[in-house]
Enzyme design. Structure first.
Site, PDB file in Angstrom:
ATOM      1  N   ARG A  79       0.819  -1.209   0.000  1.00  0.00           N
ATOM      2  CA  ARG A  79       0.000   0.000   0.000  1.00  0.00           C
ATOM      3  C   ARG A  79       0.856   1.264   0.000  1.00  0.00           C
ATOM      4  NH1 ARG A  79      -5.534  -1.448   2.100  1.00  0.00           N
ATOM      5  NH2 ARG A  79      -5.966   0.738   2.381  1.00  0.00           N
TER       6      ARG A  79
ATOM      7  N   TYR B 111       0.824   4.234  -2.544  1.00  0.00           N
ATOM      8  CA  TYR B 111      -0.272   5.201  -2.377  1.00  0.00           C
ATOM      9  C   TYR B 111      -0.067   6.037  -1.107  1.00  0.00           C
ATOM     10  CZ  TYR B 111      -5.165   6.854  -2.097  1.00  0.00           C
ATOM     11  OH  TYR B 111      -6.305   7.626  -2.026  1.00  0.00           O
ATOM     12  N   ASP B 112       0.141   5.333   0.032  1.00  0.00           N
ATOM     13  CA  ASP B 112       0.222   6.033   1.321  1.00  0.00           C
ATOM     14  C   ASP B 112       1.407   7.002   1.359  1.00  0.00           C
ATOM     15  OD1 ASP B 112      -1.550   3.955   1.644  1.00  0.00           O
ATOM     16  OD2 ASP B 112      -0.714   3.215   3.525  1.00  0.00           O
ATOM     17  N   GLU B 113       2.589   6.495   0.963  1.00  0.00           N
ATOM     18  CA  GLU B 113       3.788   7.335   1.038  1.00  0.00           C
ATOM     19  C   GLU B 113       3.779   8.395  -0.059  1.00  0.00           C
ATOM     20  OE1 GLU B 113       5.286   7.386   3.660  1.00  0.00           O
ATOM     21  OE2 GLU B 113       6.181   5.500   4.315  1.00  0.00           O
ATOM     22  N   GLY B 114       3.203   8.053  -1.220  1.00  0.00           N
ATOM     23  CA  GLY B 114       3.072   9.051  -2.289  1.00  0.00           C
ATOM     24  C   GLY B 114       2.238  10.229  -1.807  1.00  0.00           C
TER      25      GLY B 114
ATOM     26  N   ARG C  99     -13.365  -1.130  -4.702  1.00  0.00           N
ATOM     27  CA  ARG C  99     -13.481  -0.759  -3.286  1.00  0.00           C
ATOM     28  C   ARG C  99     -14.710  -1.431  -2.685  1.00  0.00           C
ATOM     29  NH1 ARG C  99     -12.042   5.568  -3.944  1.00  0.00           N
ATOM     30  NH2 ARG C  99     -12.650   5.139  -6.094  1.00  0.00           N
TER      31      ARG C  99
ATOM     32  N   VAL D 172     -17.531  -0.769  -0.942  1.00  0.00           N
ATOM     33  CA  VAL D 172     -18.965  -0.462  -1.081  1.00  0.00           C
ATOM     34  C   VAL D 172     -19.472  -0.910  -2.447  1.00  0.00           C
ATOM     35  CG1 VAL D 172     -20.694   1.373  -1.131  1.00  0.00           C
ATOM     36  CG2 VAL D 172     -18.871   1.445   0.577  1.00  0.00           C
TER      37      VAL D 172
HETATM   38  P1  NAD Z   1     -10.834   7.538  -9.149  1.00  0.00           P
HETATM   39  O1  NAD Z   1      -9.848   6.448  -9.416  1.00  0.00           O
HETATM   40  O2  NAD Z   1     -12.248   7.330  -9.567  1.00  0.00           O
HETATM   41  O3  NAD Z   1     -10.339   8.907  -9.786  1.00  0.00           O
HETATM   42  C1  NAD Z   1      -8.990   9.239  -9.988  1.00  0.00           C
HETATM   43  C2  NAD Z   1      -8.877   9.940 -11.328  1.00  0.00           C
HETATM   44  O4  NAD Z   1      -7.513  10.328 -11.543  1.00  0.00           O
HETATM   45  C3  NAD Z   1      -9.275   9.041 -12.496  1.00  0.00           C
HETATM   46  O5  NAD Z   1     -10.111   9.736 -13.371  1.00  0.00           O
HETATM   47  C4  NAD Z   1      -7.940   8.714 -13.157  1.00  0.00           C
HETATM   48  O6  NAD Z   1      -8.053   8.398 -14.515  1.00  0.00           O
HETATM   49  C5  NAD Z   1      -7.160   9.976 -12.874  1.00  0.00           C
HETATM   50  N1  NAD Z   1      -5.706   9.801 -12.928  1.00  0.00           N
HETATM   51  C6  NAD Z   1      -4.967   8.823 -12.357  1.00  0.00           C
HETATM   52  N2  NAD Z   1      -3.664   9.005 -12.619  1.00  0.00           N
HETATM   53  C7  NAD Z   1      -3.580  10.137 -13.378  1.00  0.00           C
HETATM   54  C8  NAD Z   1      -2.502  10.845 -13.974  1.00  0.00           C
HETATM   55  N3  NAD Z   1      -1.230  10.424 -13.837  1.00  0.00           N
HETATM   56  N4  NAD Z   1      -2.775  11.959 -14.690  1.00  0.00           N
HETATM   57  C9  NAD Z   1      -4.050  12.384 -14.834  1.00  0.00           C
HETATM   58  N5  NAD Z   1      -5.106  11.762 -14.298  1.00  0.00           N
HETATM   59  C10 NAD Z   1      -4.868  10.647 -13.573  1.00  0.00           C
HETATM   60  O7  NAD Z   1     -10.752   7.824  -7.576  1.00  0.00           O
HETATM   61  P2  NAD Z   1     -11.588   8.831  -6.671  1.00  0.00           P
HETATM   62  O8  NAD Z   1     -12.264   8.039  -5.611  1.00  0.00           O
HETATM   63  O9  NAD Z   1     -12.400   9.743  -7.507  1.00  0.00           O
HETATM   64  O10 NAD Z   1     -10.417   9.639  -5.966  1.00  0.00           O
HETATM   65  C11 NAD Z   1     -10.059  10.959  -6.390  1.00  0.00           C
HETATM   66  C12 NAD Z   1      -8.971  11.507  -5.482  1.00  0.00           C
HETATM   67  O11 NAD Z   1      -9.422  11.535  -4.131  1.00  0.00           O
HETATM   68  C13 NAD Z   1      -7.689  10.667  -5.482  1.00  0.00           C
HETATM   69  O12 NAD Z   1      -6.575  11.520  -5.425  1.00  0.00           O
HETATM   70  C14 NAD Z   1      -7.788   9.858  -4.211  1.00  0.00           C
HETATM   71  O13 NAD Z   1      -6.521   9.519  -3.712  1.00  0.00           O
HETATM   72  C15 NAD Z   1      -8.518  10.834  -3.302  1.00  0.00           C
HETATM   73  N6  NAD Z   1      -9.238  10.099  -2.249  1.00  0.00           N
HETATM   74  C16 NAD Z   1     -10.400   9.430  -2.524  1.00  0.00           C
HETATM   75  C17 NAD Z   1     -11.040   8.719  -1.517  1.00  0.00           C
HETATM   76  C18 NAD Z   1     -12.327   7.993  -1.764  1.00  0.00           C
HETATM   77  O14 NAD Z   1     -12.777   7.276  -0.874  1.00  0.00           O
HETATM   78  N7  NAD Z   1     -12.990   8.119  -2.888  1.00  0.00           N
HETATM   79  C19 NAD Z   1     -10.483   8.683  -0.235  1.00  0.00           C
HETATM   80  C20 NAD Z   1      -9.281   9.349  -0.005  1.00  0.00           C
HETATM   81  C21 NAD Z   1      -8.679  10.080  -1.014  1.00  0.00           C
HETATM   82  N1  UDP Z   2     -12.843  -5.290   1.596  1.00  0.00           N
HETATM   83  C1  UDP Z   2     -13.597  -6.454   1.701  1.00  0.00           C
HETATM   84  N2  UDP Z   2     -14.107  -6.998   0.567  1.00  0.00           N
HETATM   85  C2  UDP Z   2     -13.934  -6.441  -0.649  1.00  0.00           C
HETATM   86  C3  UDP Z   2     -13.189  -5.241  -0.756  1.00  0.00           C
HETATM   87  C4  UDP Z   2     -12.646  -4.708   0.391  1.00  0.00           C
HETATM   88  O1  UDP Z   2     -13.783  -6.993   2.805  1.00  0.00           O
HETATM   89  O2  UDP Z   2     -14.466  -6.992  -1.633  1.00  0.00           O
HETATM   90  C5  UDP Z   2     -12.301  -4.675   2.830  1.00  0.00           C
HETATM   91  C6  UDP Z   2     -10.825  -4.320   2.760  1.00  0.00           C
HETATM   92  O3  UDP Z   2     -10.038  -5.418   3.156  1.00  0.00           O
HETATM   93  C7  UDP Z   2     -10.745  -3.174   3.745  1.00  0.00           C
HETATM   94  C8  UDP Z   2     -12.116  -2.496   3.631  1.00  0.00           C
HETATM   95  O4  UDP Z   2     -12.968  -3.454   3.013  1.00  0.00           O
HETATM   96  O5  UDP Z   2     -10.594  -3.651   5.056  1.00  0.00           O
HETATM   97  C9  UDP Z   2     -12.086  -1.237   2.795  1.00  0.00           C
HETATM   98  O6  UDP Z   2     -11.455  -1.546   1.572  1.00  0.00           O
HETATM   99  P1  UDP Z   2     -11.388  -0.534   0.347  1.00  0.00           P
HETATM  100  O7  UDP Z   2     -10.623  -1.228  -0.727  1.00  0.00           O
HETATM  101  O8  UDP Z   2     -12.742  -0.037   0.038  1.00  0.00           O
HETATM  102  O9  UDP Z   2     -10.570   0.739   0.868  1.00  0.00           O
HETATM  103  P2  UDP Z   2      -9.370   0.971   1.887  1.00  0.00           P
HETATM  104  O10 UDP Z   2      -9.985   1.720   2.998  1.00  0.00           O
HETATM  105  O11 UDP Z   2      -8.815  -0.339   2.350  1.00  0.00           O
HETATM  106  O12 UDP Z   2      -8.379   1.741   1.111  1.00  0.00           O
END
Ligand code: NAD
Ligand code: UDP
Length: 334
Positions: free
Chosen positions: A160, A163-166, A204, A206
């Site tokens: 992970r 993503y986390d460290e990035g 994910r 949900v």
């Molecule tokens: P998503 O994957 O649906 O959207 C990400 C978008 O970024 C996509 O359209 C993808 O094509 C685009 N993308 C990826 N790499 C790219 C690049 N190099 N150049 C240009 N576009 C690029 O995810 P999301 O849920 O909509 O998340 C959007 C942002 O919110 C992300 O930065 C994510 O880390 C952050 N975020 C989302 C959640 C969540 O639960 N949805 C939680 C925490 C953080």
């Molecule tokens: N998870 C699960 N079944 C799935 C997908 C995810 O039980 O089909 C769990 C996963 O192991 C994590 C939680 O649901 O504990 C949330 O996962 P998600 O991928 O939505 O996001 P995260 O918060 O882990 O980045």
């Protein structure tokens, strides 16, 4: 009377209207980005949506393509970009573990090079810039609920980490640009957000559970299902993100953005089964490495600085998301 030199010429009124804000959304064709583009257009802004379509789709913003204030650009944020805008929302980055682990080197590049490019752009044009950071900066937390002061418990070399460290490095860059160049920054730490518009193969939890329940497929619980997450409905989250952008310049964040209602994955599965009326069975699969045991935001800062708190309870948000996926799947998207 002397003739105007412009008389008889075509209308040369500049198209630039200083009263209309020009806003760029990177990752604008993704799940959160496309909702944000909708809200920004509704609010009367000019929107430049930038995306490389890795996890996003043109179809997410297809309904905006004919709008006079909307422009879509294919671009990868790991390369420099030269545009003129007033505000930047930096959302580009795959967010689902399945997708960000698919090409982990590109994931780190997207967060780090992407942040450098967008911050450099913001500095050149003096734009205000929002970073979509994440609860993942807390890793597997030893503090409950997570406050912004907690520095996290993150494995730097695990699956992970890209993503986390990035995202952690991106936060560092945002604060260094702020301290070193006086850049106006807003860092929002987003907790798990869900809702209509998610891709059925997003991966994910949900979307997985709802799609599985609607298809009558087994519900895949990773581990024993006792790990928890706090789920925020997309409309609430987008309201928070826009409220944060509108704050005074001294509000930089980081600010937790999420819904503090905390549920185990077993509770989530049971609620989805009940709301869909599905008879899918539960199957237990191995817990992925470094899967956090718990996540719950302390949102005192969001309440104080943004005057914001989430409004949509989980059952209501799940109901709307189920309606969306039901329509999508009955159009046979699989
Ligand atoms: P998503 O994957 O649906 O959207 C990400 C978008 O970024 C996509 O359209 C993808 O094509 C685009 N993308 C990826 N790499 C790219 C690049 N190099 N150049 C240009 N576009 C690029 O995810 P999301 O849920 O909509 O998340 C959007 C942002 O919110 C992300 O930065 C994510 O880390 C952050 N975020 C989302 C959640 C969540 O639960 N949805 C939680 C925490 C953080
Ligand atoms: N998870 C699960 N079944 C799935 C997908 C995810 O039980 O089909 C769990 C996963 O192991 C994590 C939680 O649901 O504990 C949330 O996962 P998600 O991928 O939505 O996001 P995260 O918060 O882990 O980045």
């Amino acid at each position: 009377m002397a003739k105007s030199p412009l008389e008889g010429m075509a209308d040369v009124t500049p198209s630039y209207d200083p009263m209309v804000k020009r806003v760029m959304v990177t990752g604008g064709a993704g799940f959160l980005g496309s909702h944000l583009c909708d809200r920004l257009i509704e609010a009367g802004n000019e929107v430049l949506c930038v995306d490389n379509y890795f996890t996003g789709r043109r179809s997410n913003v297809a309904h905006l393509l004919d709008h006079a204030n909307f422009e879509l650009m294919r671009h990868d944020v790991t390369f420099p970009l030269y545009v003129e805008v007033d505000e930047i929302y930096n959302l580009a980055c795959p967010a689902s573990p399945v997708h960000y682990q698919h090409d982990p080197v590109q994931t780190t590049k997207t967060s780090v090079h992407g942040a450098i490019n967008m911050l450099g752009l913001a500095k050149r044009i003096n734009a205000k810039i929002f970073q979509a950071s994440t609860s993942e900066v807390y890793g597997d937390p030893s503090v409950d609920p997570q406050t912004e002061e907690y520095w996290g418990n993150v494995n730097p070399i695990g699956i992970r980490s890209c993503y986390d460290e990035g995202k952690r490095c991106a936060e560092t860059l945002f604060f260094d640009y702020h301290r070193q160049h006086d850049l106006r920054i807003k860092v929002g730490r987003i907790f798990n957000t869900y809702g209509p518009g998610m891709h059925p193969k997003d991966g994910r939890v949900v979307s997985n559970f709802i799609v599985q329940a609607l298809k009558g497929d087994p519900i895949t619980i990773f581990g024993n299902g006792e790990q928890t997450r706090s789920f925020c409905y997309v409309d609430d989250l987008i309201a928070a993100v826009m409220a944060m952008m509108a704050t005074e310049d001294d509000v930089t964040g980081p600010i937790n953005l999420g819904n503090p209602g905390e549920f185990s994955m077993l509770e989530l599965a049971e609620t989805v089964l009940e709301l869909t009326g599905s008879s899918s069975r539960l199957v237990f699969q191995p817990l992925p490495h470094d899967d956090p045991k718990q996540r719950c935001p302390d949102i005192s800062k969001a309440k104080k600085y943004l005057g914001w708190a989430p409004k949509v309870p989980l059952r209501e948000g799940l109901g709307k998301t189920i309606t969306y996926f039901d329509a999508l799947l009955s159009g046979r998207e699989d």
